[in-house]
Scaffold this motif. Structure first.
Motif, PDB file in Angstrom:
ATOM      1  N   GLY A   1     -15.863   5.385  -0.699  1.00 52.36           N
ATOM      2  CA  GLY A   1     -14.549   5.547  -1.324  1.00 52.36           C
ATOM      3  C   GLY A   1     -13.696   4.318  -1.089  1.00 52.36           C
ATOM      4  N   ILE A   2     -12.661   4.183  -1.930  1.00 50.37           N
ATOM      5  CA  ILE A   2     -11.730   3.056  -1.807  1.00 50.37           C
ATOM      6  C   ILE A   2     -10.344   3.583  -1.459  1.00 50.37           C
ATOM      7  CG2 ILE A   2     -10.530   1.232  -3.114  1.00 50.37           C
ATOM      8  CD1 ILE A   2     -12.987   0.927  -4.821  1.00 50.37           C
ATOM      9  N   GLY A   3      -9.724   2.957  -0.462  1.00 56.63           N
ATOM     10  CA  GLY A   3      -8.323   3.254  -0.144  1.00 56.63           C
ATOM     11  C   GLY A   3      -7.484   2.040  -0.513  1.00 56.63           C
ATOM     12  N   ILE A   4      -6.286   2.297  -1.026  1.00 58.84           N
ATOM     13  CA  ILE A   4      -5.396   1.183  -1.396  1.00 58.84           C
ATOM     14  C   ILE A   4      -4.102   1.295  -0.605  1.00 58.84           C
ATOM     15  CG2 ILE A   4      -4.021   0.173  -3.274  1.00 58.84           C
ATOM     16  CD1 ILE A   4      -6.198   1.017  -5.212  1.00 58.84           C
ATOM     17  N   THR A   5      -3.679   0.165  -0.052  1.00 60.81           N
ATOM     18  CA  THR A   5      -2.376   0.119   0.598  1.00 60.81           C
ATOM     19  C   THR A   5      -1.696  -1.160   0.143  1.00 60.81           C
ATOM     20  OG1 THR A   5      -1.187   0.167   2.692  1.00 60.81           O
ATOM     21  CG2 THR A   5      -3.359  -0.888   2.708  1.00 60.81           C
ATOM     22  N   ASN A   6      -0.389  -1.169   0.123  1.00 63.67           N
ATOM     23  CA  ASN A   6       0.286  -2.246  -0.590  1.00 63.67           C
ATOM     24  C   ASN A   6       1.658  -2.560  -0.034  1.00 63.67           C
ATOM     25  OD1 ASN A   6       0.598   0.544  -1.847  1.00 63.67           O
ATOM     26  ND2 ASN A   6       2.347  -0.523  -2.738  1.00 63.67           N
ATOM     27  N   GLN A   7       2.072  -3.853  -0.273  1.00 63.33           N
ATOM     28  CA  GLN A   7       3.483  -4.217  -0.083  1.00 63.33           C
ATOM     29  C   GLN A   7       4.261  -3.220  -0.951  1.00 63.33           C
ATOM     30  OE1 GLN A   7       4.889  -7.667  -2.215  1.00 63.33           O
ATOM     31  NE2 GLN A   7       2.955  -7.985  -3.274  1.00 63.33           N
ATOM     32  N   ARG A   8       5.285  -2.619  -0.385  1.00 57.90           N
ATOM     33  CA  ARG A   8       5.974  -1.566  -1.134  1.00 57.90           C
ATOM     34  C   ARG A   8       7.105  -2.166  -1.966  1.00 57.90           C
ATOM     35  NH1 ARG A   8       7.899   1.668   3.825  1.00 57.90           N
ATOM     36  NH2 ARG A   8       8.693  -0.428   4.168  1.00 57.90           N
ATOM     37  N   GLU A   9       7.628  -1.370  -2.857  1.00 57.20           N
ATOM     38  CA  GLU A   9       8.828  -1.702  -3.671  1.00 57.20           C
ATOM     39  C   GLU A   9       8.603  -2.796  -4.715  1.00 57.20           C
ATOM     40  OE1 GLU A   9       9.424  -2.364  -0.157  1.00 57.20           O
ATOM     41  OE2 GLU A   9      10.075  -0.376   0.420  1.00 57.20           O
ATOM     42  N   THR A  10       7.713  -3.749  -4.450  1.00 58.11           N
ATOM     43  CA  THR A  10       7.474  -4.855  -5.386  1.00 58.11           C
ATOM     44  C   THR A  10       7.110  -4.262  -6.738  1.00 58.11           C
ATOM     45  OG1 THR A  10       6.854  -6.307  -3.608  1.00 58.11           O
ATOM     46  CG2 THR A  10       6.018  -6.894  -5.791  1.00 58.11           C
ATOM     47  N   THR A  11       7.794  -4.775  -7.785  1.00 62.51           N
ATOM     48  CA  THR A  11       7.845  -4.073  -9.066  1.00 62.51           C
ATOM     49  C   THR A  11       7.187  -4.864 -10.180  1.00 62.51           C
ATOM     50  OG1 THR A  11       9.898  -2.979  -8.428  1.00 62.51           O
ATOM     51  CG2 THR A  11       9.524  -3.257 -10.802  1.00 62.51           C
ATOM     52  N   VAL A  12       6.247  -4.224 -10.879  1.00 57.24           N
ATOM     53  CA  VAL A  12       5.668  -4.865 -12.052  1.00 57.24           C
ATOM     54  C   VAL A  12       5.843  -3.935 -13.259  1.00 57.24           C
ATOM     55  CG1 VAL A  12       3.321  -4.140 -11.397  1.00 57.24           C
ATOM     56  CG2 VAL A  12       3.591  -5.998 -13.019  1.00 57.24           C
TER      57      VAL A  12
END
Ligand SMILES: Nc1ncnc2c1ncn2[C@@H]1O[C@H](COP(=O)(O)OP(=O)(O)O)[C@@H](O)[C@H]1O
Ligand SMILES: O=P(O)(O)OC[C@H](O)CO
Length: 497
Positions: free
Chosen positions: A76-87
């Motif tokens: 499985g793949i988990g994703i975590t990210n810099q938050r709030e950054t907007t595209v």
């Protein structure tokens, strides 16, 4: 049968990483790629969302090649990210209509001032647990719709989609089929009601954002989509976990009990305390945020957000050029016994928790003819610890509980001087875990739970191992005197605007 792994994609502010974890929660292999930071105007920070996507893809192929495993071995793949950054992108072309506006960017300060002047502050706080600040996604979406030619019209026609980096990556990995986010990321947008657990019509009206742009909000641990096969050489891998990086780190640090807290020292500093199934409203400048949605229920956290910490060390390296690399800051800092009264306030983009003052800028105080490079470096490192003391004091005041220990992670925790000073200034032990990539580990755990790779949170909590505990040794009077100096320095910096 061959061994299986969980692949964690950690999309951070300065780089993307792919990390493979095994069943013991150990790192098997990593790949990392930096990408460009765009500073178009003072205070603005932007990324190219397409470059971020290709950086992630290149990390995936590198990690598979280095580990010498087949895509079929990824459970499985988990994703975590810099938050709030907007595209914001066009769903017909699948292309962004503007650069991604980064969480640190201050280009929406004026929009925020206007909304605050119109008296929206209280309603925003009561629905989102946040305050009206350029940090969060909502005003960034509004800025794109207001400033990109034709964007508002397209958005109103239902052609544009909004996402944070998790949403963008799932969209790309699923070949444009899946437009979703999780509770932890949604709670940072300024558009999501963290108590009703829904996008909020009043807030969308306030910002002028059409609801059709918004992703569906899902649990942090469930199968959302499968990768389209060409990225994984013929294998469809379940994307099964998502959390914003700070909440993922709270999960990776196994802070599952109410009152447990972690502090992450990266570009900025983020301290989160688990408050269980109850969202605690802060009276001391903290944010109330969703920690995660797991097993059909959500849990909340109190958060202190500090915009500049590790990036102040990068500034010593790249701006002042008085160190060659970040670890060298420790060598210099320990060559002197103290800063000799020098304080540094790293308010490069204003101050977050607990001050929320976007106009203040950085400053040094107490400089004499005897001040050396060592003092300047030490004062900068000490500032990271003082900022965390500000946050912890607010947390104790809001939650009414003392902290027994603080779990730490992030790039700068390798600095033993900083960790010892942190423990001394807080007056609590600081625990550094064996696996310091807790953000990626948290996302791996969330994905692993969804696909049955790990059984439950108890199994995960047992895997947490301490590498080193820093015990506080400073006497109380010295701690109080040093901290009082910091408070004076911050107040003085806030006067100079
Ligand atoms: N030994 C060190 N001492 C102080 N700061 C450090 C040290 N090692 C790394 N850093 C800082 O940590 C930050 C990198 O941490 P990381 O968690 O990778 O950040 P992010 O996820 O925000 O990109 C950089 O700002 C760097 O200057
Ligand atoms: O990418 P990081 O680790 O600096 O984290 C950024 C935070 O999520 C911003 O809220």
């Amino acid at each position: 049968m061959s061994e299986t792994f969980i692949l964690s994609l950690d999309q951070g502010t300065t780089s993307s990483r792919a990390i493979l974890f095994n069943h013991d929660g150990e790192i098997v292999e990593t790949a990392q790629k930096e990408f460009e930071q765009f500073f178009l105007h003072p205070g603005w920070v932007e990324h190219d969302a397409n470059e971020i996507w290709t950086s992630v893809l290149s990390c995936i192929s590198e990690v598979l090649r280095k580990a010498d495993i087949e895509p079929s071995q990824i459970a499985g793949i988990g994703i975590t990210n810099q938050r709030e950054t907007t595209v914001v992108w066009d769903k017909n072309t699948k292309k962004p209509v503007y650069k991604a506006i980064v969480w640190q960017s201050r280009q929406t300060d004026d929009i925020c001032k206007e909304l605050n002047d119109q008296g929206y502050g209280d309603v925003v706080r009561s629905k989102t647990g946040l305050l009206i600040d350029a940090y969060f996604s909502g005003t960034k979406v509004k800025w794109i719709l207001d400033n990109v030619d034709g964007a508002r019209e397209k958005a109103e026609n239902g052609d544009l989609l909004f996402g944070t980096m998790d949403t963008w990556l799932v969209y790309k990995l699923s070949g444009g089929k899946t437009h979703i986010t999780d509770y932890s990321n949604a709670s940072r947008t300024l558009m999501f009601n963290i108590y009703d657990l829904e996008w909020d019509d009043d807030l969308l009206d306030m910002l002028g954002v059409p609801k059709s742009m918004l992703p569906e909000v899902r649990q942090s641990s469930e199968v959302y989509a499968k990768t389209v096969d060409y990225h994984f050489f013929g294998h469809e891998v379940p994307i099964a976990g998502i959390a914003g990086d700070q909440q993922a780190a709270l999960f990776g640090q196994a802070c599952f009990e109410r009152g447990m807290a972690k502090n992450t020292y990266g570009t900025g500093n983020f301290m989160l305390m688990n408050t269980g199934e109850e969202g605690v409203a802060s009276e001391h400048g903290l944010l109330t945020t969703l920690a995660w949605g797991v097993d059909g229920k959500v849990e909340y956290a109190l958060e202190g957000s500090i915009f500049v910490s590790g990036s102040a060390i990068q500034w010593l390296r790249d701006g002042l050029k008085i160190i060659e690399d970040s670890p060298q800051s420790e060598d210099y800092a320990t060559r002197v016994g103290s800063t000799d009264g020098v304080y540094m306030v790293p308010a490069f983009v204003g101050l977050g928790t607990p001050y929320w003052d976007s106009d203040v800028r950085g400053a040094f105080f107490g400089i004499t003819r005897g001040t050396s490079r060592e003092h300047i470096i030490r004062a900068t490192l000490e500032a990271l610890a003082y900022q965390s003391k500000d946050v912890l004091d607010a947390m104790i005041a809001d939650s009414g509980t003392d902290l027994k220990t603080l779990r730490v992670d992030g790039g700068a925790v390798k600095n033993d001087f900083l960790m010892q000073f942190q423990s001394d200034i807080l007056g609590v032990p600081v625990e550094r875990p064996v696996v310091q990539e807790t953000t990626a580990l948290g996302a791996a755990y969330l994905a692993g739970l969804a696909v049955g790779y790990w059984k439950d949170k108890e199994e995960i909590a047992k895997q947490w191992k301490n590498e080193k505990t820093f015990q506080h040794e400073m006497d109380e009077q010295t701690r109080e005197e040093l901290y009082a100096g910091w408070k004076k320095a911050v107040e003085a910096a806030r006067v100079f605007k």
